[in-house]
Design an enzyme around this catalytic site. Structure first.
Site, PDB file in Angstrom:
ATOM      1  N   ASP A  23      -4.283  -7.773   3.362  1.00 30.10           N
ATOM      2  CA  ASP A  23      -5.329  -7.843   2.348  1.00 30.10           C
ATOM      3  C   ASP A  23      -6.214  -9.071   2.515  1.00 30.10           C
ATOM      4  O   ASP A  23      -7.203  -9.221   1.804  1.00 30.10           O
ATOM      5  CB  ASP A  23      -4.717  -7.815   0.942  1.00 30.10           C
ATOM      6  CG  ASP A  23      -4.982  -6.498   0.239  1.00 30.10           C
ATOM      7  OD1 ASP A  23      -5.350  -5.532   0.930  1.00 30.10           O
ATOM      8  OD2 ASP A  23      -4.830  -6.427  -0.990  1.00 30.10           O
ATOM      9  N   ASP A  34       4.947  -2.424  -9.781  1.00 32.68           N
ATOM     10  CA  ASP A  34       6.182  -1.795  -9.325  1.00 32.68           C
ATOM     11  C   ASP A  34       7.004  -1.237 -10.486  1.00 32.68           C
ATOM     12  O   ASP A  34       7.445  -0.083 -10.450  1.00 32.68           O
ATOM     13  CB  ASP A  34       7.008  -2.783  -8.506  1.00 32.68           C
ATOM     14  CG  ASP A  34       7.005  -4.188  -9.126  1.00 32.68           C
ATOM     15  OD1 ASP A  34       6.665  -4.310 -10.317  1.00 32.68           O
ATOM     16  OD2 ASP A  34       7.347  -5.149  -8.418  1.00 32.68           O
TER      17      ASP A  34
END
Length: 757
Positions: free
Chosen positions: A157, A463
């Site tokens: 990223d 998550d």
């Protein structure tokens, strides 16, 4: 663990894993019941002994009018603690453990093993060094699993050509490293971790020349990468060697660049082999497109892009996601995970398999409480007992279909031959070009990605909420905590980083509690009540900060001013308070010792527990409320993986690293000073009383509380007044803490003026 032999049992029908109930469940239920009775008795005492003005006037030891409000506040704090304790019991009443049978898997399915796509995510080459990242990648490439079934994807990223260069170096080194690991059964298979733990050739390596040779190759590779990272530029001769560097030009920045997908090793190509002539796993670099005007959704966006890109290239039915600092520590982990998913009886129900997070740099007495050994052994196993294990972000195997939004149905049966056969005739270049489209910013526009497909957007702990969403679509999930730790990462080595990390986690989890994904609402009728409560053990971290702050401030201040908030030691009402405190403490110590912790490690965990609740959780609560009011937006903080030698040395010596003037450090220091002042003042007040024994009887519990708080804060006092290293608490924080604590102690009117309350 049971034997893998079936005896008279038909081998073809033997399960690939077994589940065992936790030991001593009955005894713990009896113990918990006695604690609950003690808690109820403390409630009865609080309600039946609420002080009144008349009672205070008649008291031999005059109690100020503010005692009423202090009493109500303490009762509310204890009520919050008690209710939270009840919630935590859900994860202790039903712990289970699972045990796979790898040999049965090999005997039955060795030629039919499913493919596995492994996602490794990194975001910044400065905070997460490329040498750290590629060691994780190499550990995954070296799994004891058919290489043609493995595909490793690195999501960068940061869009950094430095990370891309490091991955090219890793690809070249893997041709030597994987055969070396296979030949000598090396563990762990992260080269950085292996050579750190084996600085000299081991007895297992019979040919020392091979060991020295592979170590030399690794050190040369690491030095080349470090040199390039240090100058921050790829040498021209290296650039000209690989077409991938053409993706980078002067216009490419971290936050503004096109999609980049490079297949570094094409696992389909039988000509691409290691030095032993055996095939290598697929290796892919991906940097999804980023544009300033498009939201990138942090790690969740990166993982969703990986899901799409991998579906085009390898499309394995199983996905393992790893943080870049969480290397594979057991070469058989993929095989163990496959045992669960391919089990004929229960495997088709499993959406994901979660592993605990463990770290290889934890000191003996774990000064920052990062090992979470009790959480891993008892709490997470307890949530897993309700078929709803928590997805904790890294070290988790997913069924691709469940991760992509498929709703479970009873007639579902897995299709393991789902690899992208449609791509058999496509070249690497064609796959790269097709994949780039899937990693574009605009691809998700008007789509269900981040809503019903992939990881959920809008939360800093994507998550946890994504795992809950998968479970609410009907899938079960298991928690597996093997004897040999499957993954090992790097724990924070400074207090500041620990507190920032826990602030992000607690903030994100409390955000879930306030959203439509609240387990009691979103999970109602979809997951078990025990699982809903299990989630809330962590989702309620932030609000539990308020009663904790009250308890470490108000009772000590009341001690300073001679205000009794607990029963006298000669009263029968003293017994439930004493029993609840002692029983919970002994149980906590027992749990810690059974996990292999030292007594000092348990004590350190109590300190960090208090520090986190009074700083990280408190600010997480404030930020969550601000966000609910629309005053701020979700942010994502990357924790640094690089520390100086000075910091590392103090960490190894188990000296807490403060060294910061942050507001969290100020709160820690102020509360420590407040507890010290109130303890000394309280002792002085008792000694000065005419009937000092009566005063001691009334204030003994508050005196013990203040004494414990002072003992817990001893490292803080050392950092304030004794230490002279760079990790001490700065002088500016020391002065502020003394002033603030003194002002709190010098305001007796708070306790004498009812109108203030």
């Amino acid at each position: 663990m049971g034997k893998e032999g079936g005896g008279d049992e038909d081998a073809a029908a033997a399960p690939l894993f077994e589940t065992k109930q936790g030991r001593f469940r009955g005894a713990y239920k009896v113990f918990a019941s006695t604690v609950f009775v003690g808690i109820c008795l403390t409630w009865v005492y609080r309600l039946t002994h609420i002080p009144t003005a008349a009672a205070e006037d008649d008291d031999h030891h005059h109690q100020p009018a503010g005692r009423y409000w202090a009493w109500i506040g303490v009762f509310m704090a204890e009520l919050c603690f008690s209710l939270y304790w009840i919630v935590t019991q859900s994860v202790r009443l039903n712990p289970v453990s699972h045990h796979p049978f790898k040999q049965r898997l090999s005997d039955r399915y060795e030629d039919k093993l499913p493919g596995a796509d492994i996602f490794v995510c990194t975001a910044d080459p400065k905070i997460e060094p490329p040498t750290l990242v590629i060691s994780t990648v190499l550990s995954a490439m070296a799994y004891n699993y058919p290489p043609e079934k493995l595909s490793i994807y690195l999501s960068d990223d940061g869009g950094s050509e430095l990370t891309f260069y490091a991955l090219l170096e890793a690809a070249s080194f893997s041709k030597h490293w994987i055969p070396f690991c296979r030949k000598f059964m090396v563990e762990p298979r992260s080269p950085a971790a292996y050579f750190a733990h084996h600085s000299n050739v081991t007895q297992d390596i019979t040919n020392s020349q091979e060991w020295l040779g592979i170590k030399k190759l690794y050190e040369e590779m690491r030095n080349r990468i470090d040199s390039v990272v240090e100058i921050g530029k790829i040498p021209k001769e290296v650039r000209d060697h690989h077409k991938g560097f053409l993706e980078w030009n002067s216009k490419v920045t971290k936050q503004d660049h096109q999609s980049i997908v490079q297949i570094i090793i094409d696992g389909r190509d039988k000509a691409v082999v290691d030095i032993d002539g055996r095939r290598l796993p697929t290796l892919v670099y991906m940097a999804r497109e980023k544009r300033p005007k498009w939201p990138h959704h942090f790690k969740a966006g990166a993982v969703n892009a990986l899901i799409r890109v991998s579906s085009e290239i390898s499309n394995a039915p199983l996905i393992l996601n790893l943080d870049c600092d969480m290397y594979a520590n057991d070469s058989d982990t993929v095989r163990e995970a496959v045992c669960f998913f391919m089990d004929e009886r229960k495997g088709h129900e499993i959406g994901f398999l979660s592993f605990p997070q463990n770290y290889d740099n934890i000191t003996k007495n774990d000064i920052y409480g990062c090992s979470c050994s009790v959480v891993n052994k008892f709490e997470l196993a307890g949530v897993g007992g309700y078929d709803a294990a928590l997805y904790c972000g890294t070290g988790c195997f997913h069924r691709r279909e469940s991760l992509c939004g498929k709703v479970y149905s009873k007639d579902y049966r897995a299709e393991w031959e789902t690899e992208a056969k449609k791509n058999a005739d496509k070249t690497s270049n064609e796959l790269e070009e097709a994949s780039k489209v899937l990693a574009n910013c605009s691809y998700e526009k008007d789509a269900q990605w981040g809503k019903k497909m992939g990881l959920i957007y809008g939360c800093s702990v994507e998550d946890i909420v994504s795992g809950l969403a998968i479970q609410c679509r009907g899938w079960k999930s298991l928690y597996y905590n093997p004897d040999r730790k499957a993954f090992l990462g790097i724990a924070p080595t400074t207090l500041d980083v620990v507190l920032v990390q826990f602030k992000r986690w607690s903030e994100g989890m409390f955000q879930i509690f306030f959203s439509k994904y609240c387990p009691f609402i979103y999970g109602h009728g979809k997951i078990k009540l025990g699982a809903q409560m299990g989630y809330c053990v962590y989702l309620l971290w932030a609000p539990i900060s308020l009663p904790t702050l009250y308890y470490v401030i108000v009772p000590p201040l009341c001690l300073l001013h001679g205000i009794s908030l607990f029963p006298e030691v000669t009263s029968l009402w003293f017994l439930p308070f004493a029993y609840v405190f002692l029983a919970r403490s002994v149980c906590s110590i027992g749990e810690a010792l059974s996990c292999g912790d030292t007594l000092k490690a348990w004590w350190n965990s109590q300190r960090i527990w208090m520090v986190r609740r009074t700083t990280s959780y408190f600010f997480a609560l404030i930020d969550t409320i601000s966000r609910q009011l629309g005053l701020s937006e979700t942010t994502f903080v990357i924790t640094a993986k690089v520390v100086t030698e000075d910091v590392s040395r103090r960490y190894e010596q188990e000296v807490i690293e403060f060294g910061s003037s942050s507001i969290m450090s100020t709160i820690v220091a102020t509360l420590a000073m407040l507890n010290l002042f109130t303890l000394l003042g309280g002792i002085t007040k008792i000694v000065m009383e005419i009937d000092r024994f009566k005063a001691l009887e009334q204030l003994i519990l508050q005196l013990i509380l203040a004494l414990l708080l002072v003992m817990v804060n001893i490292p803080v006092y050392q950092a304030l007044f004794i230490r002279h290293d760079k990790g001490r608490i700065p002088s500016s924080v020391m002065f502020k803490s003394i002033v603030l604590a003194s002002l709190a102690c010098l305001m007796p009117f708070i306790f004498t003026c009812p109108s203030i309350f």
